[in-house]
Structures are given as structure tokens and as C-alpha cells.
Motif scaffolding. Structure first.
Motif, PDB file in Angstrom:
ATOM      1  N   UNK A 392      84.735 -83.583 -45.976  1.00 18.11           N
ATOM      2  CA  UNK A 392      83.691 -84.079 -46.777  1.00 18.11           C
ATOM      3  C   UNK A 392      82.963 -85.282 -46.079  1.00 18.11           C
ATOM      4  N   UNK A 393      83.833 -85.832 -45.504  1.00 16.50           N
ATOM      5  CA  UNK A 393      83.304 -87.233 -44.763  1.00 16.50           C
ATOM      6  C   UNK A 393      82.501 -86.991 -43.525  1.00 16.50           C
ATOM      7  N   UNK A 394      82.841 -86.143 -42.782  1.00 11.88           N
ATOM      8  CA  UNK A 394      82.285 -85.924 -41.470  1.00 11.88           C
ATOM      9  C   UNK A 394      81.784 -84.490 -41.220  1.00 11.88           C
ATOM     10  N   UNK A 395      81.801 -83.504 -42.145  1.00  6.16           N
ATOM     11  CA  UNK A 395      80.710 -82.419 -42.133  1.00  6.16           C
ATOM     12  C   UNK A 395      79.975 -82.374 -43.051  1.00  6.16           C
ATOM     13  N   UNK A 396      80.304 -82.586 -44.156  1.00  6.29           N
ATOM     14  CA  UNK A 396      78.995 -82.530 -45.356  1.00  6.29           C
ATOM     15  C   UNK A 396      78.441 -83.853 -45.283  1.00  6.29           C
ATOM     16  N   UNK A 397      78.934 -84.910 -44.977  1.00 10.95           N
ATOM     17  CA  UNK A 397      78.280 -86.115 -44.699  1.00 10.95           C
ATOM     18  C   UNK A 397      78.352 -86.298 -43.113  1.00 10.95           C
ATOM     19  N   UNK A 398      77.713 -87.427 -42.991  1.00 11.51           N
ATOM     20  CA  UNK A 398      77.535 -87.853 -41.355  1.00 11.51           C
ATOM     21  C   UNK A 398      78.616 -88.856 -41.235  1.00 11.51           C
ATOM     22  N   UNK A 399      79.762 -88.888 -41.696  1.00 12.53           N
ATOM     23  CA  UNK A 399      80.941 -89.878 -41.196  1.00 12.53           C
ATOM     24  C   UNK A 399      81.531 -89.698 -39.805  1.00 12.53           C
ATOM     25  N   UNK A 400      82.129 -90.729 -39.276  1.00 14.61           N
ATOM     26  CA  UNK A 400      82.750 -90.791 -37.822  1.00 14.61           C
ATOM     27  C   UNK A 400      83.978 -89.822 -37.888  1.00 14.61           C
ATOM     28  N   UNK A 401      84.043 -88.690 -37.210  1.00 15.21           N
ATOM     29  CA  UNK A 401      85.400 -88.008 -37.295  1.00 15.21           C
ATOM     30  C   UNK A 401      86.441 -88.586 -36.962  1.00 15.21           C
ATOM     31  N   UNK A 402      86.605 -89.622 -36.197  1.00 15.65           N
ATOM     32  CA  UNK A 402      87.834 -90.439 -35.713  1.00 15.65           C
ATOM     33  C   UNK A 402      88.251 -91.275 -36.857  1.00 15.65           C
ATOM     34  N   UNK A 403      87.362 -91.908 -37.632  1.00 18.34           N
ATOM     35  CA  UNK A 403      87.610 -92.793 -38.651  1.00 18.34           C
ATOM     36  C   UNK A 403      88.323 -91.905 -39.631  1.00 18.34           C
ATOM     37  N   UNK A 404      87.644 -90.714 -40.022  1.00 22.63           N
ATOM     38  CA  UNK A 404      87.963 -89.922 -41.077  1.00 22.63           C
ATOM     39  C   UNK A 404      89.455 -89.325 -40.787  1.00 22.63           C
ATOM     40  N   UNK A 405      89.828 -88.995 -39.293  1.00 23.44           N
ATOM     41  CA  UNK A 405      90.792 -88.834 -39.207  1.00 23.44           C
ATOM     42  C   UNK A 405      92.223 -89.612 -39.156  1.00 23.44           C
ATOM     43  N   UNK A 406      91.620 -91.039 -38.903  1.00 27.07           N
ATOM     44  CA  UNK A 406      92.644 -91.912 -39.028  1.00 27.07           C
ATOM     45  C   UNK A 406      93.034 -92.142 -40.386  1.00 27.07           C
ATOM     46  N   UNK A 407      92.131 -92.111 -41.328  1.00 30.79           N
ATOM     47  CA  UNK A 407      92.400 -92.311 -42.866  1.00 30.79           C
ATOM     48  C   UNK A 407      93.241 -91.227 -43.138  1.00 30.79           C
ATOM     49  N   UNK A 408      93.005 -90.097 -42.783  1.00 28.11           N
ATOM     50  CA  UNK A 408      93.727 -88.950 -42.932  1.00 28.11           C
ATOM     51  C   UNK A 408      95.296 -89.105 -42.582  1.00 28.11           C
ATOM     52  N   UNK A 409      95.409 -89.530 -41.466  1.00 25.43           N
ATOM     53  CA  UNK A 409      96.739 -89.818 -40.767  1.00 25.43           C
ATOM     54  C   UNK A 409      97.517 -90.654 -41.658  1.00 25.43           C
ATOM     55  N   UNK A 410      97.033 -91.613 -42.233  1.00 26.00           N
ATOM     56  CA  UNK A 410      97.786 -92.654 -43.160  1.00 26.00           C
ATOM     57  C   UNK A 410      98.288 -91.500 -44.492  1.00 26.00           C
ATOM     58  N   UNK A 411      97.729 -90.940 -44.970  1.00 29.66           N
ATOM     59  CA  UNK A 411      98.054 -90.130 -46.033  1.00 29.66           C
ATOM     60  C   UNK A 411      99.289 -89.246 -45.541  1.00 29.66           C
ATOM     61  N   UNK A 412      98.934 -88.441 -44.620  1.00 28.81           N
ATOM     62  CA  UNK A 412      99.825 -87.706 -43.927  1.00 28.81           C
ATOM     63  C   UNK A 412     101.212 -88.147 -43.742  1.00 28.81           C
ATOM     64  N   UNK A 413     101.075 -89.189 -42.980  1.00 30.59           N
ATOM     65  CA  UNK A 413     102.315 -90.056 -42.516  1.00 30.59           C
ATOM     66  C   UNK A 413     103.043 -90.242 -43.507  1.00 30.59           C
ATOM     67  N   UNK A 414     102.415 -90.908 -44.614  1.00 28.65           N
ATOM     68  CA  UNK A 414     103.191 -91.380 -45.905  1.00 28.65           C
ATOM     69  C   UNK A 414     103.832 -90.087 -46.693  1.00 28.65           C
TER      70      UNK A 414
END
Length: 421
Positions: A392-414
Motif C-alpha cells: 500500500x505504501x510503495x506500490x499503490x502510493x509512492x513511498x520509499x520501499x526501504x522505509x516501508x520494509x523497515x516499518x514492516x520489520x518492526x511488526x514482524x520481529x515483534x
């Protein structure tokens, strides 16, 4: 599975549902009907729960199998609607919980003691199962659940449309984007990936040479190849060559069958419908390679049967499950091949299945064998939702993939810390 109508739910949300998801309060959809009332059976009363498959004959088949079992009176809760997983897990919290149910291997189910160890049932025939299916149901050497069907997913395409545009089936994501541009007209879009794009998240990971998790349950999706793939999908999303907001989602063959697109991501379950409409004007290909480290991939979904370890009838339920999903090969083959095309997890059945031995089905089996990827048992709904947010962040919107994945990492690691410490 095939013949899903637009009134059915998004397959992806069901195939990847979380074992920890439980609706609050009572289960209105099941009410007081626990599936155990009435009937002419003798001995134990057992209830099994299935989601409502979309194609004709499936409910009747499940009930026909149950009626043939003489060891207990088995009734079926056939759950319709868009939230089977929440209804199932709400039901598991009540006295009306099913003794047997279908779902997917999820570590939470095992950790919470919700599903019974079925190693003793499977061990004698273990070598006759696809070993990746065995591995995906195994924790600490014990096997939980029996795979009923494997559902490989790949691209279907109209041969005539590609030939007219002088295009070979794409082997890389860049080639797919280029092909989509050449195939798009004022009436036809080049490619359809599903309305919410969720179906291609894991295929993107796999085709970039990555995975969801490693064998020791660490993050495996955050790679340079995945970042590159996200940027490429953003390019496709904004190109005007991608079919968006189709009348039915990716699991339904109508987008390709109705000429709305030239290439569609879908599952092998829909192959009979594609063939009925398009005949020989139909080809299949894996999700193409992404980046230099990548390799084509085929994501495998599917369904498994489990015994409720908290049931009052665990032993009787195990006997029934053994009878149907271990002993009755004719029913297992019927379930896999009479209501759409699926690959039987039993290798002996798959090898003898005439419907899969030639033509397009044989091509699908070959792609599955060569490029197939299976779910990780530790991959939870919270993790899945986190990767959906990346798209949603970087395909549908123009977000930065690295930043989006960093955010994802926090959830997954938790989530990983909660599950594995």
C-alpha cells in the motif's frame, strides 16, 4: 478453487488467515446449531467445519464422504460468508466447537494446544506425501494436520494476444512490464494481478530470491531484490497497463475469460474454467524472475484438515480423519480433481491422476514441481498485514520501499519474539 463468484470472499484473506484471530463474543453465524443434531448414524457424533468452496458439488462431496463413514455420525458445518477464519476461531472457543476442521498450518494453533498431534496417523504413509507439505505441518518432529489439496498459483495468458503483439511469455518482471504495455489497448489491459495486489506479495519475494522467513524464523524478505521488485511494481501500477478494479478478484477466471486482460494471475483451481472458455488459446507461466538474484516462482496455497485437541472426542475424530484423508484414496482424488484442478498431496495419487498427465494441467504440475514455494508455519496474519501495508505504501502510493520494509520489520520481529522468544 474454481467457479468462485463475485459474491465470494477474497481467497487471499482466507488462505492466509491467522490462527490467533477470534471474533469477540458468541458466534452468531453458527448459533445453537453445532452440527451434531439429528441424523441416523450410530456411535459417536462428530462435527466437521469447512468453508464454502465456490464451485458446484463441493458441499455435496464433503457430506457424501462423511455419510459413507460407519464409525461415527459425522455432520458438516458449511460456513458461508467472507470471514470463515473468524467464525472458525470464535467457534473453537465455545462448547459447539467442531471436532474436525480445515485450515492451514499455523504455529499459533500448535503453541496454544488447539490441534492434535497426528504423527501416528501419518507416519505409516509419510513417504507418500509431498515432503514439503509434511515439513510445513511439522514442529519439533511432530506432524499436525493432513494436507488435502495443493493449490499452485501462476500466470495464465491468451496465446493469440501475445502472438499478435509478437511477444514471448515474459521471463523477468521487466519483460512482464514491457509486455503489459504492448498488450494494452483501449479495450484490454495487459495484465491483472488482483484488485488489491495481495496475491502477488509472496510470489514477488520468492521470485526475487527471498522468502518470508528463514528456516530458523528470521526475516528473509528484506533484500535488495525485493526493493527492486517493489519499484518495478510501482512502475507497472502507474503505467495504465494494469487492470484495476475488475468485477471479480484474481481467484476468479473472469478477467481473462471476458477479455478484460491478456495475462492474469490466478490458481490452478480455475484451469478447467479457463479451458472451457478459451480452449487451446491458453498458456501458463510462473511469476517471472525479479532482479539478478531471482528465479521464477510458483506460490502454493491449499487446505489441510485438523483435529481439535480440545474436543471431547479426539480419538474418534482422529479415526475419522485417518479413514477419510489417509485410507480413502478415491475420495482424496475426487476432492482434488473433480471440482477444479488441484494437485493431490499424496504422490501416489498425483502420479496416477490422468487429468494431470497431459496438456496444460501437466504444464502446471511441472511448474509447481520446479518452482513451488510453501508457506512458513511461523508466518502470521500480523506479518501478512504488515507486508500488505508495504504494498500500500510503495506500490499503490509512492513511498520509499526501504522505509516501508523497515516499518514492516518492526511488526514482524515483534511477532517472532512472541512466538519463538
Amino acid at each position: 478453487m474454481p467457479a468462485l463468484s463475485s459474491s465470494n470472499w477474497d481467497r487471499r484473506s482466507i488462505l492466509r488467515a491467522a490462527a490467533g484471530l477470534a471474533a469477540a463474543g458468541t458466534l452468531a453465524a453458527c448459533g445453537s446449531n453445532n452440527g451434531r443434531g439429528g441424523g441416523s448414524g450410530s456411535g459417536k457424533n462428530l462435527a466437521q467445519m469447512f468453508h464454502a468452496y465456490g464451485e458446484a458439488g463441493t458441499e455435496q462431496a464433503v457430506k457424501r464422504y462423511a455419510a459413507a463413514y460407519k464409525g461415527a455420525h459425522v455432520t458438516t458445518q458449511w460456513i458461508t460468508g467472507s470471514n470463515f477464519e473468524s467464525k472458525l476461531f470464535a467457534s473453537l472457543l465455545t462448547k459447539n466447537a467442531p471436532d474436525v476442521f480445515e485450515f492451514h498450518p499455523q504455529y499459533q494453533l500448535i503453541k496454544s494446544g488447539q490441534v492434535a498431534d497426528l504423527t501416528d496417523l501419518i507416519e505409516p504413509v509419510k513417504d507418500d506425501f509431498n515432503q514439503a507439505d509434511i515439513a510445513s505441518h511439522t514442529v519439533d518432529g511432530k506432524i499436525y494436520g493432513i494436507r488435502m489439496i495443493d493449490d499452485p498459483q501462476f500466470f495464465f495468458y491468451r496465446k493469440s494476444m501475445l502472438e499478435k503483439a509478437n511477444i514471448e511469455p515474459p521471463t523477468t518482471l521487466d519483460e512482464l512490464i514491457e509486455a503489459a504495455a504492448k498488450l494494452t489497448t483501449d479495450k484490454v489491459k495487459g495484465v491483472f494481478l488482483g484488485n488489491d495486489l495481495h496475491a502477488v506479495i509472496q510470489p514477488l519475494f520468492y521470485s526475487a530470491g527471498a522468502d518470508t522467513l528463514t528456516d530458523d524464523n528470521k526475516i528473509a524478505y528484506h533484500t535488495d531484490g525485493v526493493v527492486e521488485g517493489l519499484k518495478q511494481l510501482r512502475k507497472l501500477f502507474t503505467s495504465g497497463d494494469l487492470l484495476l478494479d475488475a468485477p471479480a478478484d484474481y481467484w476468479d477466471p473472469s478477467a481473462l475469460n471476458q477479455g478484460l486482460c491478456a495475462i492474469q494471475f490466478c490458481g490452478m483451481w480455475a484451469m478447467p474454467q479457463f479451458q472451457q472458455t478459451l480452449g487451446d488459446d491458453l498458456g501458463v507461466m510462473p511469476f517471472p524472475k525479479v532482479g539478478a538474484a531471482g528465479k521464477p516462482s510458483v506460490y502454493n496455497g491449499g487446505w489441510s484438515v485438523f483435529v481439535n485437541a480440545k474436543s471431547a472426542n479426539v480419538d474418534a475424530a482422529k479415526e475419522y480423519v485417518k479413514w477419510l484423508w489417509i485410507d480413502q484414496k478415491k475420495y482424496q482424488e475426487d476432492w482434488a480433481l473433480s471440482y477444479g484442478f488441484h494437485i493431490p498431496p499424496r504422490t501416489s495419487i498425483a502420479r496416477s491422476a490422468t487429468k494431470l498427465k497431459s496438456g496444460l494441467p501437466a504444464e502446471g504440475v511441472k511448474l509447481f514441481d520446479e518452482y513451488g514455494h510453501f508457506d512458513r508455519i511461523g508466518w502470521t496474519q500480523a506479518m501478512i498485514t504488515a507486508t500488505e501495508n508495504v504494498f500500500a505504501d510503495c506500490v499503490r502510493k509512492n513511498g520509499d520501499p526501504e522505509a516501508a520494509l523497515d516499518k514492516c520489520d518492526k511488526t514482524v520481529n515483534a511477532e517472532l519474539k512472541k512466538l519463538f522468544g
